[in-house]
Structures are given as structure tokens and as C-alpha cells.
Design a protein around this motif. Structure first.
Motif, PDB file in Angstrom:
ATOM      1  N   HIS A  19       0.835  -1.206   0.000  1.00 39.18           N
ATOM      2  CA  HIS A  19       0.000   0.000   0.000  1.00 39.18           C
ATOM      3  C   HIS A  19       0.871   1.258   0.000  1.00 39.18           C
ATOM      4  O   HIS A  19       0.591   2.217  -0.712  1.00 39.18           O
ATOM      5  CB  HIS A  19      -0.923  -0.014   1.214  1.00 39.18           C
ATOM      6  CG  HIS A  19      -1.758   1.213   1.351  1.00 39.18           C
ATOM      7  ND1 HIS A  19      -2.868   1.450   0.581  1.00 39.18           N
ATOM      8  CD2 HIS A  19      -1.632   2.294   2.155  1.00 39.18           C
ATOM      9  CE1 HIS A  19      -3.391   2.620   0.902  1.00 39.18           C
ATOM     10  NE2 HIS A  19      -2.660   3.146   1.857  1.00 39.18           N
ATOM     11  N   GLN A  57      -3.673  -3.554 -11.228  1.00 44.06           N
ATOM     12  CA  GLN A  57      -3.847  -2.413 -12.111  1.00 44.06           C
ATOM     13  C   GLN A  57      -3.664  -1.112 -11.352  1.00 44.06           C
ATOM     14  O   GLN A  57      -3.824  -1.074 -10.146  1.00 44.06           O
ATOM     15  CB  GLN A  57      -5.221  -2.459 -12.791  1.00 44.06           C
ATOM     16  CG  GLN A  57      -6.407  -2.363 -11.859  1.00 44.06           C
ATOM     17  CD  GLN A  57      -6.817  -3.687 -11.231  1.00 44.06           C
ATOM     18  OE1 GLN A  57      -6.179  -4.702 -11.402  1.00 44.06           O
ATOM     19  NE2 GLN A  57      -7.901  -3.677 -10.486  1.00 44.06           N
ATOM     20  N   PRO A  58      -3.324  -0.037 -12.063  1.00 48.16           N
ATOM     21  CA  PRO A  58      -3.154   1.246 -11.377  1.00 48.16           C
ATOM     22  C   PRO A  58      -4.480   1.759 -10.835  1.00 48.16           C
ATOM     23  O   PRO A  58      -5.545   1.465 -11.381  1.00 48.16           O
ATOM     24  CB  PRO A  58      -2.624   2.172 -12.478  1.00 48.16           C
ATOM     25  CG  PRO A  58      -3.065   1.541 -13.747  1.00 48.16           C
ATOM     26  CD  PRO A  58      -3.120   0.059 -13.498  1.00 48.16           C
ATOM     27  N   GLN A  59      -4.407   2.514  -9.760  1.00 52.11           N
ATOM     28  CA  GLN A  59      -5.595   3.154  -9.206  1.00 52.11           C
ATOM     29  C   GLN A  59      -5.787   4.447  -9.991  1.00 52.11           C
ATOM     30  O   GLN A  59      -4.939   5.342  -9.944  1.00 52.11           O
ATOM     31  CB  GLN A  59      -5.369   3.429  -7.729  1.00 52.11           C
ATOM     32  CG  GLN A  59      -6.606   3.813  -6.991  1.00 52.11           C
ATOM     33  CD  GLN A  59      -6.329   3.899  -5.493  1.00 52.11           C
ATOM     34  OE1 GLN A  59      -5.183   3.985  -5.049  1.00 52.11           O
ATOM     35  NE2 GLN A  59      -7.380   3.883  -4.716  1.00 52.11           N
ATOM     36  N   ASP A  61      -7.680   7.904 -10.963  1.00 49.86           N
ATOM     37  CA  ASP A  61      -8.554   8.971 -10.494  1.00 49.86           C
ATOM     38  C   ASP A  61      -9.265   9.522 -11.722  1.00 49.86           C
ATOM     39  O   ASP A  61      -8.666  10.248 -12.528  1.00 49.86           O
ATOM     40  CB  ASP A  61      -7.720  10.047  -9.803  1.00 49.86           C
ATOM     41  CG  ASP A  61      -8.563  11.173  -9.236  1.00 49.86           C
ATOM     42  OD1 ASP A  61      -9.668  11.454  -9.769  1.00 49.86           O
ATOM     43  OD2 ASP A  61      -8.107  11.798  -8.267  1.00 49.86           O
ATOM     44  N   GLU A  97     -18.874   1.780 -11.613  1.00 44.63           N
ATOM     45  CA  GLU A  97     -19.082   0.763 -10.580  1.00 44.63           C
ATOM     46  C   GLU A  97     -20.578   0.557 -10.425  1.00 44.63           C
ATOM     47  O   GLU A  97     -21.360   1.475 -10.650  1.00 44.63           O
ATOM     48  CB  GLU A  97     -18.515   1.200  -9.227  1.00 44.63           C
ATOM     49  CG  GLU A  97     -17.025   1.382  -9.181  1.00 44.63           C
ATOM     50  CD  GLU A  97     -16.549   1.817  -7.807  1.00 44.63           C
ATOM     51  OE1 GLU A  97     -16.319   0.926  -6.958  1.00 44.63           O
ATOM     52  OE2 GLU A  97     -16.420   3.028  -7.607  1.00 44.63           O
ATOM     53  N   LYS A 146     -11.243   8.700   0.486  1.00 51.03           N
ATOM     54  CA  LYS A 146     -10.918   7.958  -0.733  1.00 51.03           C
ATOM     55  C   LYS A 146     -11.095   6.459  -0.475  1.00 51.03           C
ATOM     56  O   LYS A 146     -11.001   6.012   0.671  1.00 51.03           O
ATOM     57  CB  LYS A 146      -9.477   8.234  -1.171  1.00 51.03           C
ATOM     58  CG  LYS A 146      -9.200   9.689  -1.500  1.00 51.03           C
ATOM     59  CD  LYS A 146      -9.792  10.069  -2.810  1.00 51.03           C
ATOM     60  CE  LYS A 146      -9.417  11.502  -3.164  1.00 51.03           C
ATOM     61  NZ  LYS A 146     -10.191  12.018  -4.256  1.00 51.03           N
ATOM     62  N   ARG A 148     -10.424   2.835   0.369  1.00 51.74           N
ATOM     63  CA  ARG A 148      -9.303   2.330   1.155  1.00 51.74           C
ATOM     64  C   ARG A 148      -9.691   1.023   1.831  1.00 51.74           C
ATOM     65  O   ARG A 148     -10.868   0.765   2.042  1.00 51.74           O
ATOM     66  CB  ARG A 148      -8.891   3.351   2.208  1.00 51.74           C
ATOM     67  CG  ARG A 148     -10.023   3.596   3.198  1.00 51.74           C
ATOM     68  CD  ARG A 148      -9.922   4.894   3.935  1.00 51.74           C
ATOM     69  NE  ARG A 148     -11.030   4.988   4.885  1.00 51.74           N
ATOM     70  CZ  ARG A 148     -10.865   5.215   6.155  1.00 51.74           C
ATOM     71  NH1 ARG A 148      -9.672   5.391   6.652  1.00 51.74           N
ATOM     72  NH2 ARG A 148     -11.898   5.287   6.954  1.00 51.74           N
TER      73      ARG A 148
END
Length: 170
Positions: A19, A57-59, A61, A97, A146, A148
Motif C-alpha cells: 500500500h 492495475q493502477p488506481q 482517479d 461501478e 478515498k 481504502r
């Protein structure tokens, strides 16, 4: 559905390290959490197989990528049509989502768009489904927490690990 697993102190240290620094390799992770490289590799596989690590995968935004208008949409759908609606929602790019829910509504969607006009078009597209009886939307003003998982994992009393840990070096 994945079977949940009991995390031990090494699993939590590994997840915390990932993380904090997701791009470091296995060797550096093993140094940081003070276990053998093979232990890190085995634990990563265990956590992936159990579904705890759901992907690499990348987070992203979406607001920073130009889709700053977001909303939540609650859908009340025709009985027994969850699979059909899920298929239709997956075909709409702005639906980022969606969850099946309990309560007055059946589905909660998160929608993102580049503008209010684009958002309106996405909402119209959702409402056109013959399976959607009713919808309501809530526009997001800002994100105050955010997505988490680590704080939740850190509330668990981790069982001690049987794997050897290297002593701390000064």
C-alpha cells in the motif's frame, strides 16, 4: 464467492508495504518487512488466490483524467432482471461501478462524466433500459474519504506468523 482467510502479521506487513510503495519489487518488499524473498512470493500468491489482492492495475482517479462530474444512481429494477440490468450497465462506459443492494432500491451505480451534459446523456441511457422502473441520482460534490482497505485490515488482531523474520538491523 471467495473464501475469506485469516491474515497473520506477515500478511498485514506485506499488504501495508504494498500500500505504501506499490511499485517496489519482491526483493525490496522482503527487505522492508524482514522476511525471505520466497516467503513474500508465497504470501503474494496466497493473497491473490484468496482474492485479498484483487488486482495489480493502477488506481485511476477519473476526475484527474478529465471526468470530474460524478454521481451515484439508485435503480429500482423489474423483479428478477438483475443479470439483464448488469449486462446493460456494463455496456455503458460512464458507469464505473455498480452494486446490487438491499432496501428500497436494487442497484447503486457510480457514474462519471466529463460534463453535466455528458452526465445527463449517461443518465438518459441508463433510464432507457426496459428493466429500470425508477432511478434517482445524487451528484458528488467532493470525495472526503478515498477508497481504502488498509485501515480496516489494521483493526484485525493478526495471528502470529510461524515464518521466520529477520532481526532488525541498526
Amino acid at each position: 464467492m471467495q473464501r475469506s482467510i485469516e491474515l497473520d502479521e506477515i500478511d498485514l506487513a506485506l499488504l501495508t508495504s504494498l500500500h505504501e510503495a506499490p511499485q517496489i519489487g519482491v526483493l525490496e518488499t522482503s527487505r522492508r518487512i524482514k522476511v525471505a524473498r520466497a516467503t513474500v512470493q508465497a504470501r503474494l500468491k496466497k493473497l491473490e488466490d484468496a482474492g485479498v489482492i484483487a488486482g495489480w492495475q493502477p488506481q485511476i482517479d477519473v476526475a484527474a483524467a478529465g471526468f470530474g462530474v460524478q454521481c451515484f444512481v439508485q435503480l429500482h429494477i423489474a423483479q428478477g432482471e438483475l443479470d439483464s440490468v448488469a449486462e446493460e450497465l456494463a455496456a455503458i462506459p460512464g458507469v464505473i461501478e455498480a452494486w446490487a443492494t438491499t432496501g428500497e432500491n436494487d442497484i447503486l451505480c457510480r457514474v462519471a462524466a466529463a460534463s453535466h451534459e455528458d452526465l445527463q446523456q449517461t443518465l438518459i441511457q441508463i433510464a432507457r433500459s426496459r428493466y429500470v422502473a425508477r432511478s434517482s441520482s445524487i451528484v458528488v460534490l467532493s470525495s472526503i474519504v478515498k477508497p481504502r482497505a488498509l485501515p480496516l485490515l489494521q483493526t484485525v488482531e493478526a495471528k502470529p506468523s510461524r515464518a521466520p523474520r529477520y532481526p532488525r538491523q541498526a
